[in-house]
Design an enzyme around this catalytic site. Structure first.
Site, PDB file in Angstrom:
ATOM      1  N   ASP A  78      43.067  38.472  33.890  1.00  0.00           N
ATOM      2  CA  ASP A  78      41.995  39.404  34.233  1.00  0.00           C
ATOM      3  C   ASP A  78      40.896  39.198  33.179  1.00  0.00           C
ATOM      4  OD1 ASP A  78      42.004  42.151  36.114  1.00  0.00           O
ATOM      5  OD2 ASP A  78      40.672  42.269  34.378  1.00  0.00           O
ATOM      6  N   ALA A 131      49.998  47.362  39.612  1.00  0.00           N
ATOM      7  CA  ALA A 131      50.106  47.611  38.172  1.00  0.00           C
ATOM      8  C   ALA A 131      48.853  47.070  37.503  1.00  0.00           C
ATOM      9  CB  ALA A 131      51.341  46.926  37.603  1.00  0.00           C
ATOM     10  N   LYS A 132      48.670  47.389  36.275  1.00  0.00           N
ATOM     11  CA  LYS A 132      47.569  46.821  35.492  1.00  0.00           C
ATOM     12  C   LYS A 132      47.894  47.035  34.028  1.00  0.00           C
ATOM     13  CE  LYS A 132      43.506  44.799  36.269  1.00  0.00           C
ATOM     14  NZ  LYS A 132      43.136  44.021  37.486  1.00  0.00           N
ATOM     15  N   GLY A 133      47.422  46.106  33.202  1.00  0.00           N
ATOM     16  CA  GLY A 133      47.666  46.250  31.780  1.00  0.00           C
ATOM     17  C   GLY A 133      46.434  45.903  30.991  1.00  0.00           C
TER      18      GLY A 133
END
Lengths: 323, 323, 323, 323, 323, 323
Positions: D159, D118-120
């Protein structure tokens, strides 16, 4: 309406009035004696089902931290979810909240709605904090109570020191937690969020409606009746207006600073204009000022106690409703 | 181990010792002063996050009803779920529970386990009720707290007046509610339900292990050391045994009725046999009886306080651990 | 009804009409300007609260796999749960769904129901897939959205390319997940599953009811009024019938292939029979065919836009409702 | 390590590098071709399972409102809960997040941990807002995603533009919602909240460990090997140190401003001191400055790409790992 | 290993063997008699805690509908979540499932794992249905049981007629319902979904490990021991191999069609090759065929019963384990 | 009302009546034949969706343990939550409960309420146990079914052997589990807990209302009609009273001990007084005793079957309703 039937209230004016919780317990004792309930039953009816006390830390606008104490007492949920007001005041204490919660149980039962009684409070002077600070306090307090409140469990309402905005914050905090809007989480919310029309004047209307029914039962024609109203807040001022509209002659009214009297009836429009301008009743045109306690002993057909609890040193609220 | 560094404990033997909550707050004040924390921080660390008080009605075996008051205080959950004992005693009160909960927070933090501190109690004399009554009381108390306890929230343990059986009732009540067995809901449960082996002797072992480390740090050879143990319950009697096994000469021990002394070391097997027979230490073979307070002032290398809190009128528990 | 007040829509017929999202934003800009709202407020009102895009893999009846893209946009839930249609069309894209969701917010607010606006869609041509395939696509799409839909959160409804059957699949998928039947999970479901009677004709009835109210306000007698209806689907054909029943002379109607005209009023029974047989309006008895765009400029008292959004190149829907 | 095997990366330096999503899809296409997977399978592997876009309104410290757009893409959860970083940058867009999410899926699968990718991201420049504003933005973003994140569903990590503090806010927002502390809701949280020791240097250590394994497989003695490191952030600087500790001669390093070179090996202590003082590598004692791109073409045994993605215009990251 | 100690099993070969449930109850009766448990305790230990029977409608590939009956019995969850196999067979009935569930309770208790016993089954011949049909049957059955299964409640496993694929369907159905992957919902799932390595041969290994321990206790050297194995499925064939590897001479083996014998020991490689080719044991090189029941009366040191329950008409499984 | 149209009920009086489940299935077969439904559809309509059988251990007042078997069958929930009675009787068995559940499905569908059919029972003679024992049995049975009952799933009601008090126990057990009062968990609860006024006489009123409609349809004037009532429990006695109030001449009535007859009509006040005194009808003043079966063959216009199912050996209930 005249003689006290409760021996426990025959305190002289020199001793302080009993605390709300003491008073509430005395009333329950009185009722249990009347009903022939034994002590075990009385203790069962008296002991609140659940009491919560939570820490409410606030990071103030100036960056410092202050910790408040919040309470919520759910007195009795046998008849349904509990409901009751939330009070912000520096005088809030558990005993007071406990008494108010038990009174809510009785009120709900008396009007036969499927709810039990609760009450809450935070020990804070709301006038000493910014709106943003009050919002943070309210949201944190709500967060801590999340597992035990809600439309099926316990439903807050505005009370002394809280208002529609407070309820909106509670409703939003609760709704964010559930993930969708839950208007049933509070009563007394703004109309735009689903609040009930007419809530503002409901207490005044209720008081006057009951008074008219009492007149009718006793054969008193309202047009020839005389009334005194203790308290000129939302409830008292509304009652003065509605009694007048119903033809009753309101001869006296009081606020926290004093009482006014006119045996021929107050000119309520003039009184209201004066009050809005000066912030008090004393000195209103066409009235004489009398002692606040004297108002309670005037020769009237109807006496409306519309001040906060404990303001009458001679008669407890119970007298008015039971007398 | 010798001089008190806490001015707040220099009370003479004529004044009662401070209440647990007062004592705990004084200790926190002392620590905050040392650490340079300001008052806001101290209040934040002191105020329990959540306190619950619940009514626990019991239908007794004879059909009558009695209502007990139960408390649960969750002091601080910043480091993880709270945990702490549940006490059944007629002396239980919110202030005591509050203090014990804060001490639990400190204990968990000191040994660096990811838990916060809590404590609970019911104001009941467990010896005055049947097992069936205690079960009903325990289950009802648990029911009332269901929304706020559990393996991720708050985990009860046995304490004064409660035991493995009490934990089994709590675990079962909790498990019926979730619909499946949840051993993590309590600690101190019976081994057959998932309890931890060795729990019974854990406190004694911990006390003696720490003592041995203290000896080592101070260069004391246990075989030449002398010890006195205050209290002869599960912890005290276990400590006597373990110290003896480690070569330490235990010269004195006490229980709630008196203290015994033998400068050459107690014959612990004989003492234990005597205690099991007579229910007290005083009179054990090869010992002289001394004043209970005198035990605290014997010239020993190690003094183990293993009685309930507040039993020492001259030194607070804090002394022993901080001294 | 005649002159455009929105400068942003004065595009010539040579440029493509603005996209739905562009159009919707222009309308919002127009409204904010009227209301004096600043840009921050406009952006707040414009930005959808939550947009979901999900993969919908389908194992086709022939065993191969195809992956579709599904969207759901929940524009604004301040007034209550969001609601809005679910569209199956190869043209579905996030911008279109976004615009339709914002329009739903406005519609719900205008008729003052406690709902917010949402819209969904899957980029699929429903005519190219078997019923079993559409069922699997619908159920998978629903599964992916389970945490964010439901009677308290977001309620789908039929739209272009979906129908009662689609809603029944969604309702069943949702109900299997909760463990019991939840009729409130969708609107537009079959009557036998709890659907609302009268839903089919509700849009036509609404359009005609509003038209009659507009006539009344402007003092127009419907029996002397002339109307043109753009679109002959469920809404348009229904409106033609209801207008005729109300005494209005319907002089023109159009479908996706062409438009028909009779200045003395259409023989609507004959037109309907012809349409059912031939699948189009052009050529219906007693009518002349006219250009579809000309219909929009006929000299009529009432022009009903009942085609899909964006079909009118000269006037946006907003004109009709705002003009 | 030398010749590119991916025809899709043979772009000249005159054309811009492919977007991350384009690049990621090309890599997938390449892998599917190798593995003989058909297009349907490729689309299935490529299409993110769920994408969320949410509005994040912020009431700024000056009282005005600004609305940010936040994304979260859960690419593939077949192997377990998804996990991946949360990026705060004005350049954040859905395509980039999508690519990073797919890469996370691959990374988790490669090291065979039971997680998906996943990534946001939020489209915000974190340096332009106060800490209090960033906290409010983070908490609101988290609130909107509450139904779809959590230890069993999707686990954020720090991140670009986010750090331990950001994770603490997310964890707290999530925990308030569940009602108890949930450390598993994020990775990369502060050690005091349950973060993992060693996380800071984990990437450098991983890069160097893999490099040593590659040397061993190819029979290269590290003590005779030469390395160049692109990037001197947390990963690059750490790798330089660890390579040096392993006996490798690091001959070149670069940061965003330039590259330094010394064929006999950098004096890494001196370089580090210089970098901490001046904020850049160029000019470090005992080095010559070279073109940043030249670093990528030095005759070395090991080239470590430790800059943000897309920084190498000649070789894509895939080259390094596949070459 | 020789004489039956259970009078209830002295049935001659002419009477049918007792049903599994009858048999299991007799075993419990026998154990309770040994342990001195009274009838109330026996009934408590015997009665399954919860039995579920569900309708499993299947829309077959040809469009017609067939309804199957599925069972799940959770015998005893006192020690933890229940676990047990899921059987697909036309012979499935509630009595059989009940017996198997009680046996699972005993097995879990014997090896002291914190689980209780359960068993499930669907009355269906899995060979008569397509994989797609079996998937739909499995998913529907799982759906119906969703409220009562799960990692904390009841955990299915493969059994007769079901396999890894079945478990994968159950796990996926369960996971879709919870919204995230829950590998703990089943055991016996494919390795790629989190299944345990070594599960396939676990039963054979367990049987042979226990046998070796029994040899050791009785002072038997495995290299001089002789064994017979009833059944040549996954368990039986595995046991033959492992016994041989441990040096034991396997002199006889049987399958559902017959039994083979060689007093000098089977050539197990040749037997296995023959079995894989012909699908049966009878006729394997270097063996003579004997009556299947005779195998049970051979003069061997070890007799392994590895057929389905009830296959031995003379001795019940209990004999082998208790004898 | 006279001739049977169901061939399956032409059993002679010598054979036992079909079991309820057999009977119910025959009725379904008959209906399916009429409607042209095939066997697959019939099996689908017949097979209960979910059946639960649970162990209900009771610690009796004397300390011993007894285990009861409880059932709950949820026949069909397509139309909404299931609902149906809970029966306590030593004759309870799964077949009977299954039949009663299917009949509930039909009843709910016939009167078109959004509910499906269920039924439950415990195999216990309620007259042989104390109230405290019945409470414990009821609470344990409810606990076991918690995951599958509730206002949205399955709603118990009183039936043979259970009453308002039983429902109050179920409601309380359910409510303790949810944490708040859930009146919708049962029907037939005490009025003070939210029960419906008029429930007690609802069945009698329904029977008589339907009878009056049947009279009207057939042109029978009630004042000239004659009726016989089988059964004199809550339903039968109520029907006698209501028929009499409607002017009908009730000529015969029966209870489990016998039947009474008076061709001129019973003096229902006298009969009721006699019944209250003697506990039976036979011997009531002004009546002759007749055979109970004869009552079913009297020449009357209306025959009310108000006994438990299966009491009529000659005609099944279906005759009366379908005849």
């Amino acid at each position: 309406m005249t003689t006290s039937v409760l021996p426990i209230t025959t305190s002289t004016s020199h001793t302080p009035p009993p605390s709300p919780w003491m008073q509430a317990r005395q009333q329950l004792q009185y009722a249990c004696d009347k009903l022939g309930y034994d002590d075990a039953m009385r203790v069962l009816l008296e002991t609140p089902r659940r009491e919560f006390t939570v820490a409410v830390p606030l990071r103030k606008d100036d960056g410092t931290i202050e910790v408040f104490i919040g309470h919520r007492v759910q007195h009795n949920s046998s008849r349904g979810p509990t409901k009751g007001g939330l009070r912000y005041s520096p005088d809030v204490n558990l005993d007071e909240i406990r008494a108010l919660a038990m009174w809510m149980t009785w009120k709900c039962a008396l009007v036969d709605v499927p709810y039990g009684g609760a009450k809450g409070g935070i020990c804070i002077d709301p006038r000493a904090y910014s709106t943003a600070e009050l919002e943070r306090v309210t949201r944190r307090y709500t967060s801590e109570l999340l597992p035990v409140i809600g439309p099926e469990k316990d439903i807050p309402a505005p009370d002394v020191g809280t208002d529609e905005q407070t309820m909106a914050w509670i409703m939003d905090t609760y709704s964010v937690n559930t993930g969708y809007t839950v208007p049933g989480a509070v009563t007394g919310k703004p109309l735009s969020l689903g609040g009930s029309a007419g809530r503002g004047g409901a207490t005044s209307e209720g008081v006057v409606t009951v008074s008219m029914l009492a007149f009718a039962r006793r054969g008193i024609d309202p047009r020839y009746a005389r009334a005194a109203v203790q308290g000129y807040g939302k409830v008292g001022a509304g009652a003065v207006r509605l009694l007048h509209d119903a033809g009753v002659r309101v001869v006296a009214a009081s606020d926290q600073y004093g009482a006014i009297y006119n045996p021929d009836g107050l000119d309520i429009d003039a009184v209201q204009v004066y009050f809005e301008t000066s912030g008090k009743l004393a000195g209103a045109p066409g009235t004489v000022e009398i002692d606040r306690d004297s108002l309670l002993e005037l020769d009237v057909d109807l006496l409306i106690p519309a001040a906060v609890e404990g303001c009458s040193t001679r008669r407890t609220p119970a007298e008015f409703w039971l007398g």
